[in-house]
Design an enzyme around this catalytic site. Structure first.
Site, PDB file in Angstrom:
ATOM      1  CB  SER A 171      -0.861  -0.026   1.263  1.00  0.00           C
ATOM      2  OG  SER A 171      -1.195   1.273   1.674  1.00  0.00           O
ATOM      3  CE1 TYR A 184      -4.259  -2.218   4.675  1.00  0.00           C
ATOM      4  CE2 TYR A 184      -3.528  -0.043   3.987  1.00  0.00           C
ATOM      5  CZ  TYR A 184      -4.008  -1.296   3.670  1.00  0.00           C
ATOM      6  OH  TYR A 184      -4.241  -1.633   2.358  1.00  0.00           O
TER       7      TYR A 184
HETATM    8  N1  LIG Z   1      -8.558  -0.845  -2.341  1.00  0.00           N
HETATM    9  C1  LIG Z   1      -7.459  -0.087  -2.208  1.00  0.00           C
HETATM   10  O1  LIG Z   1      -7.455   1.119  -2.466  1.00  0.00           O
HETATM   11  C2  LIG Z   1      -6.176  -0.737  -1.761  1.00  0.00           C
HETATM   12  C3  LIG Z   1      -5.037   0.049  -1.759  1.00  0.00           C
HETATM   13  C4  LIG Z   1      -3.830  -0.509  -1.369  1.00  0.00           C
HETATM   14  C5  LIG Z   1      -3.780  -1.828  -0.979  1.00  0.00           C
HETATM   15  N2  LIG Z   1      -4.904  -2.579  -0.975  1.00  0.00           N
HETATM   16  C6  LIG Z   1      -4.769  -3.973  -0.566  1.00  0.00           C
HETATM   17  O2  LIG Z   1      -5.131  -4.776  -1.658  1.00  0.00           O
HETATM   18  C7  LIG Z   1      -5.690  -6.002  -1.181  1.00  0.00           C
HETATM   19  C8  LIG Z   1      -7.038  -6.223  -1.811  1.00  0.00           C
HETATM   20  O3  LIG Z   1      -7.822  -5.079  -1.563  1.00  0.00           O
HETATM   21  P1  LIG Z   1      -9.383  -5.021  -1.877  1.00  0.00           P
HETATM   22  O4  LIG Z   1      -9.688  -3.600  -2.179  1.00  0.00           O
HETATM   23  O5  LIG Z   1      -9.773  -6.102  -2.814  1.00  0.00           O
HETATM   24  O6  LIG Z   1      -9.916  -5.299  -0.395  1.00  0.00           O
HETATM   25  P2  LIG Z   1     -11.341  -5.848   0.043  1.00  0.00           P
HETATM   26  O7  LIG Z   1     -11.563  -5.427   1.448  1.00  0.00           O
HETATM   27  O8  LIG Z   1     -12.380  -5.502  -0.954  1.00  0.00           O
HETATM   28  O9  LIG Z   1     -11.056  -7.413  -0.014  1.00  0.00           O
HETATM   29  C9  LIG Z   1     -10.262  -8.047   0.918  1.00  0.00           C
HETATM   30  C10 LIG Z   1     -10.866  -9.403   1.134  1.00  0.00           C
HETATM   31  O10 LIG Z   1     -10.121 -10.067   2.139  1.00  0.00           O
HETATM   32  C11 LIG Z   1     -11.056 -10.843   2.889  1.00  0.00           C
HETATM   33  N3  LIG Z   1     -10.520 -11.172   4.210  1.00  0.00           N
HETATM   34  C12 LIG Z   1     -10.392 -10.357   5.279  1.00  0.00           C
HETATM   35  N4  LIG Z   1      -9.885 -11.050   6.299  1.00  0.00           N
HETATM   36  C13 LIG Z   1      -9.691 -12.325   5.865  1.00  0.00           C
HETATM   37  C14 LIG Z   1      -9.192 -13.494   6.463  1.00  0.00           C
HETATM   38  N5  LIG Z   1      -8.781 -13.510   7.741  1.00  0.00           N
HETATM   39  N6  LIG Z   1      -9.124 -14.625   5.715  1.00  0.00           N
HETATM   40  C15 LIG Z   1      -9.534 -14.626   4.428  1.00  0.00           C
HETATM   41  N7  LIG Z   1     -10.015 -13.533   3.806  1.00  0.00           N
HETATM   42  C16 LIG Z   1     -10.088 -12.408   4.525  1.00  0.00           C
HETATM   43  C17 LIG Z   1     -12.289  -9.947   2.993  1.00  0.00           C
HETATM   44  O11 LIG Z   1     -13.437 -10.718   3.303  1.00  0.00           O
HETATM   45  C18 LIG Z   1     -12.332  -9.351   1.607  1.00  0.00           C
HETATM   46  O12 LIG Z   1     -13.117 -10.151   0.742  1.00  0.00           O
HETATM   47  C19 LIG Z   1      -5.736  -5.878   0.344  1.00  0.00           C
HETATM   48  O13 LIG Z   1      -4.595  -6.490   0.891  1.00  0.00           O
HETATM   49  C20 LIG Z   1      -5.659  -4.384   0.580  1.00  0.00           C
HETATM   50  O14 LIG Z   1      -5.101  -4.080   1.837  1.00  0.00           O
HETATM   51  C21 LIG Z   1      -6.110  -2.071  -1.362  1.00  0.00           C
END
Ligand SMILES: NC(=O)c1ccc[n+]([C@@H]2O[C@H](COP(=O)([O-])OP(=O)(O)OC[C@H]3O[C@@H](n4cnc5c(N)ncnc54)[C@H](O)[C@@H]3O)[C@@H](O)[C@H]2O)c1
Length: 290
Positions: A171, A184
């Site tokens: 991130s 985070y």
């Molecule tokens: N969306 C953004 O702007 C952004 C930016 C930087 C990094 N990220 C990272 O990218 C990745 C994907 O992001 P996203 O936007 O698809 O997030 P999201 O929250 O939409 O999806 C994350 C998924 O992880 C699942 N999850 C949470 N805890 C869990 C566990 N213990 N076991 C199994 N599954 C679990 C959730 O149910 C969810 O479906 C994440 O690691 C997030 O931190 C996202």
């Protein structure tokens, strides 16, 4: 020669003389953790459309079934399966791995997508560091860091067996101090360090058969951050406006803009690339803000 025979001959000569595409993912078995999410779900559908065999690994069986159904509706020929597992539950991950190996016999890629933040692990503007809820911070570190390490550990042997690629999710809050998100940020910094560490270890001990990299998404609107970045009427919050101002592209990312980077890191196109963190952020981490 009839037209049909002529074209069959041309096709046979073409496939015998054309090297396989550096980007071909046909039948590659790709496990995606947290596959029901915004970025992860979009990636899962993309890889299914590319002809890969996609494993949706998710905690919630109902959400998992719905995501699989969406994928099959959109791509009737999709090769996908679902496995229920929490990324912090080792026995469940082992069961999931065994189910994948039983069905498809190998694992070529692991996207460690499960991750996210938690309200208690953030410091809002009216609070100070001393108000930090330490339990929440530990949970966020558990999910983002240990939830990346543990699946890597459980799937490692299968990846080493046939060669493979691990892609982690960082991130902008790993290389930069982003206000509020203390837990985070720390967890994603650990993910970046682990990415480099495992890349080196795997390169040296598997003769380069397993590569480990990370993508660094900028700001994409998802269920977790929508209310922080946008108001109910769709206009930007103060924080959302700050993000846009500090993104040289002047906007948030769209989930499909991450596909190319993920594809590259999973495919042979990046076969000498390991230990890298690839920003897909519209220039956010390159920009000083001035
Ligand atoms: N969306 C953004 O702007 C952004 C930016 C930087 C990094 N990220 C990272 O990218 C990745 C994907 O992001 P996203 O936007 O698809 O997030 P999201 O929250 O939409 O999806 C994350 C998924 O992880 C699942 N999850 C949470 N805890 C869990 C566990 N213990 N076991 C199994 N599954 C679990 C959730 O149910 C969810 O479906 C994440 O690691 C997030 O931190 C996202």
């Amino acid at each position: 020669m009839t037209d049909g025979k002529y074209w069959n001959l041309i096709a046979a000569v073409h496939s015998a003389t054309t090297p396989p595409s550096l980007f071909d993912l046909t039948d590659k078995v790709i496990v995606i953790t947290g596959a029901t999410g915004t970025l992860t779900g979009s990636a899962a559908r993309y890889f299914a459309a590319q002809g890969a065999r996609v494993v949706y690994l998710a905690r919630n069986p109902e959400k998992l079934e719905a995501a699989l159904a969406d994928c099959r509706d959109e791509f009737p020929d999709a090769q996908c399966m679902g496995v229920v597992a929490d990324v912090l539950d080792r026995p469940a991950l082992e069961k999931a791995r065994d189910a994948v190996l039983q069905k498809w016999g190998r694992i070529d890629g692991l996207l460690n997508g499960a991750g996210g933040n938690m309200a208690g692990a953030t410091i809002s503007p009216d609070k100070s560091f001393k108000d930090l809820d330490f339990d929440s911070l530990q949970q966020v570190v558990d999910l983002n860091f240990h939830g990346t390490v543990l699946p890597s550990l459980v799937f490692a042997d299968a990846l080493v067996e046939g060669g493979g690629s691990v892609v982690n999710f960082s991130s902008v809050s790993a290389p930069l101090a982003v206000t509020r998100v203390v837990g985070y940020s720390a967890a994603k910094s650990a993910v970046e360090n682990f990415t480099r560490w495992l890349a080196v270890d795997m390169a040296r001990k598997t003769e380069g058969k397993v590569r480990v990299n990370a993508v660094l998404p900028g700001f994409y609107i998802g269920e977790q951050n929508r209310h922080l970045l946008t108001n109910p009427d769709g206009s930007l919050t103060e924080r959302g406006q700050l993000v846009v101002n500090n993104t040289p592209f002047g906007r948030f990312g769209q989930a499909d803009e991450l596909h190319g980077a993920l594809h590259y890191l999973l495919a042979d196109a990046s076969k000498f690339v390991t230990g890298t963190i690839l920003p897909v952020d519209g220039g956010f981490v390159a920009f000083s803000g001035v």
